[in-house]
Design a protein around this motif. Structure first.
Motif, PDB file in Angstrom:
ATOM      1  N   UNK A  53     -20.861  53.236 -12.890  1.00  0.00           N
ATOM      2  CA  UNK A  53     -20.360  54.726 -12.208  1.00  0.00           C
ATOM      3  C   UNK A  53     -19.493  53.977 -11.377  1.00  0.00           C
ATOM      4  N   UNK A  54     -18.202  54.821 -10.825  1.00  0.00           N
ATOM      5  CA  UNK A  54     -17.744  54.256 -10.088  1.00  0.00           C
ATOM      6  C   UNK A  54     -17.338  55.872  -9.032  1.00  0.00           C
ATOM      7  N   UNK A  55     -16.746  55.557  -8.017  1.00  0.00           N
ATOM      8  CA  UNK A  55     -16.561  56.739  -6.750  1.00  0.00           C
ATOM      9  C   UNK A  55     -15.201  56.925  -7.016  1.00  0.00           C
ATOM     10  N   UNK A  56     -14.964  57.924  -7.106  1.00  0.00           N
ATOM     11  CA  UNK A  56     -13.596  58.528  -7.517  1.00  0.00           C
ATOM     12  C   UNK A  56     -12.808  57.668  -6.567  1.00  0.00           C
ATOM     13  N   UNK A 104     -25.226  51.541 -13.819  1.00  0.00           N
ATOM     14  CA  UNK A 104     -26.018  52.811 -13.615  1.00  0.00           C
ATOM     15  C   UNK A 104     -26.675  52.852 -14.384  1.00  0.00           C
ATOM     16  N   UNK A 105     -26.735  52.452 -15.704  1.00  0.00           N
ATOM     17  CA  UNK A 105     -28.509  51.756 -16.459  1.00  0.00           C
ATOM     18  C   UNK A 105     -27.239  51.160 -18.017  1.00  0.00           C
ATOM     19  N   UNK A 106     -28.596  50.878 -18.295  1.00  0.00           N
ATOM     20  CA  UNK A 106     -28.210  49.499 -19.714  1.00  0.00           C
ATOM     21  C   UNK A 106     -28.555  50.293 -20.874  1.00  0.00           C
ATOM     22  N   UNK A 107     -27.303  50.247 -21.689  1.00  0.00           N
ATOM     23  CA  UNK A 107     -27.064  50.965 -23.125  1.00  0.00           C
ATOM     24  C   UNK A 107     -27.600  50.581 -24.449  1.00  0.00           C
ATOM     25  N   UNK A 108     -28.613  49.407 -23.934  1.00  0.00           N
ATOM     26  CA  UNK A 108     -28.976  48.494 -25.173  1.00  0.00           C
ATOM     27  C   UNK A 108     -27.485  47.634 -25.473  1.00  0.00           C
ATOM     28  N   UNK A 109     -28.055  47.006 -26.872  1.00  0.00           N
ATOM     29  CA  UNK A 109     -26.883  46.152 -27.507  1.00  0.00           C
ATOM     30  C   UNK A 109     -26.271  46.584 -28.776  1.00  0.00           C
ATOM     31  N   UNK A 110     -24.633  46.571 -28.051  1.00  0.00           N
ATOM     32  CA  UNK A 110     -23.751  47.265 -30.173  1.00  0.00           C
ATOM     33  C   UNK A 110     -23.113  46.193 -30.501  1.00  0.00           C
ATOM     34  N   UNK A 111     -22.455  46.171 -31.580  1.00  0.00           N
ATOM     35  CA  UNK A 111     -21.736  45.428 -32.189  1.00  0.00           C
ATOM     36  C   UNK A 111     -20.299  45.602 -31.672  1.00  0.00           C
ATOM     37  N   UNK A 112     -19.750  44.615 -31.368  1.00  0.00           N
ATOM     38  CA  UNK A 112     -18.382  45.284 -30.461  1.00  0.00           C
ATOM     39  C   UNK A 112     -17.418  45.761 -31.242  1.00  0.00           C
TER      40      UNK A 112
END
Lengths: 218, 94
Positions: free
Chosen positions: B64-67, B36-44
């Motif tokens: 995003x997943x279909x229920x 759905x989107x790229x949220x950015x890079x975060x420390x693991x």
């Protein structure tokens, strides 16, 4: 109220003249492992001069001051200022900073309710919550019942909260697991034309911003 | 295998059960969804949990997943979805 401790008379807590806080017995049970560790850490930090007792008190006071009213102000601004709404949806942290709110390291992601989509927030792993704008999460948000069920049967859970979402409106659950914190931007209800931001903020409750309720004009 | 995904890409969450602190919930492992989107890079966070610095940072996606794809007997509407934050090393192209 000094001599009021033994008042075993019947009284109505809705009576504004009788407005002591609800009584809650002190927890006298022995401390758990984590309580002992927390207390030991606190004592060491103070003893070694890393923090003062007053620093800790002030930090707790600050946390207690976080309240859903901040979120409500943001929602009301988004309803009345479309440019702000767009900024809020594009970059939650930057928009919150306009209100002087520091979101910390978390990325605030605002999801907008529309006539086609209803959003609801959960953290199935723990209790991630947008504390900077909503304060501390309610007990039900942290309960296993809510966390377990709202991803599996969101419509049934929402109905228990008194919110029926029609089948042609998608229910979108957001599982907040790591570095994002979600805030729901509810739909502005009918019948609020001409309201001030302050009036609008007054109907945006915590639950509306978690997505288990919708604002209603009083 | 990890990849660099863009919004709209179909992905499948790796089905694995490594021990330790994991931020990918069990119910979504092995399921197929769409970036759905790229949220950015975060420390693991799976490294941070053990006192490491979490570097190199990992790209975080919102998937995003279909229920109906997540729960075969889902009782709600076809259009219902669940969005889950998932790190790149848990995703493969679908």
């Amino acid at each position: 109220m000094a001599d009021d401790r033994d008042h075993d008379h019947d009284h109505d807590h809705a009576n504004p003249l009788h407005n002591h806080p609800p009584l809650q017995p002190d927890d006298e049970s022995p401390p758990g492992r984590h309580e002992v560790m927390t207390e030991a850490m606190r004592e060491l930090l103070v003893e070694k001069g890393v923090l003062s007792a007053d620093d800790i008190r002030a930090a707790l006071e600050n946390i207690d001051s976080w309240a859903p009213s901040k979120g409500a102000q943001i929602v009301a601004r988004a309803w009345t200022d479309d440019a702000f709404r767009k900024r809020l949806l594009a970059d939650g942290n930057a928009a919150l900073a306009e209100f002087g709110i520091d979101s910390g390291g978390a990325k605030v992601t605002v999801v907008e309710n529309t006539d086609r989509v209803h959003n609801v927030i959960v953290c199935t792993l723990c209790s991630c919550y947008p504390r900077a704008v909503l304060g501390l999460p309610p007990d039900w948000y942290r309960s296993k019942n809510y966390r377990r069920r709202v991803v599996v049967e969101p419509r049934a859970v929402l109905e228990e909260f008194g919110l029926r979402v029609p089948d042609d409106r998608a229910v979108r659950v957001h599982d907040s697991l790591a570095d994002l914190r979600y805030l729901v931007l509810p739909r502005r209800p009918e019948g609020t034309d001409g309201w001030t931001e302050e009036q609008l903020a007054g109907i945006v409750t915590r639950d509306c911003m978690v997505g288990v309720a919708e604002p209603r004009p009083e | 295998m990890t990849g660099s995904f863009t919004p709209g890409d179909r992905v499948r969450v790796i089905r694995a059960h490594p021990p330790g602190h994991r931020r990918t919930p069990y119910y979504i492992r092995g399921k197929e969804g769409v970036i759905e989107r790229i949220c950015g890079a975060f420390p693991n966070p799976e490294e941070l949990a053990y006192g490491f610095d979490g570097r190199p940072a990992k790209t975080l996606y919102r998937v995003r997943f279909r229920q109906k794809d997540v729960w075969p007997d889902y009782a709600g509407a076809e259009i219902d979805t669940v969005d889950v934050d998932i790190y790149e090393h848990w995703l493969n192209p679908a």
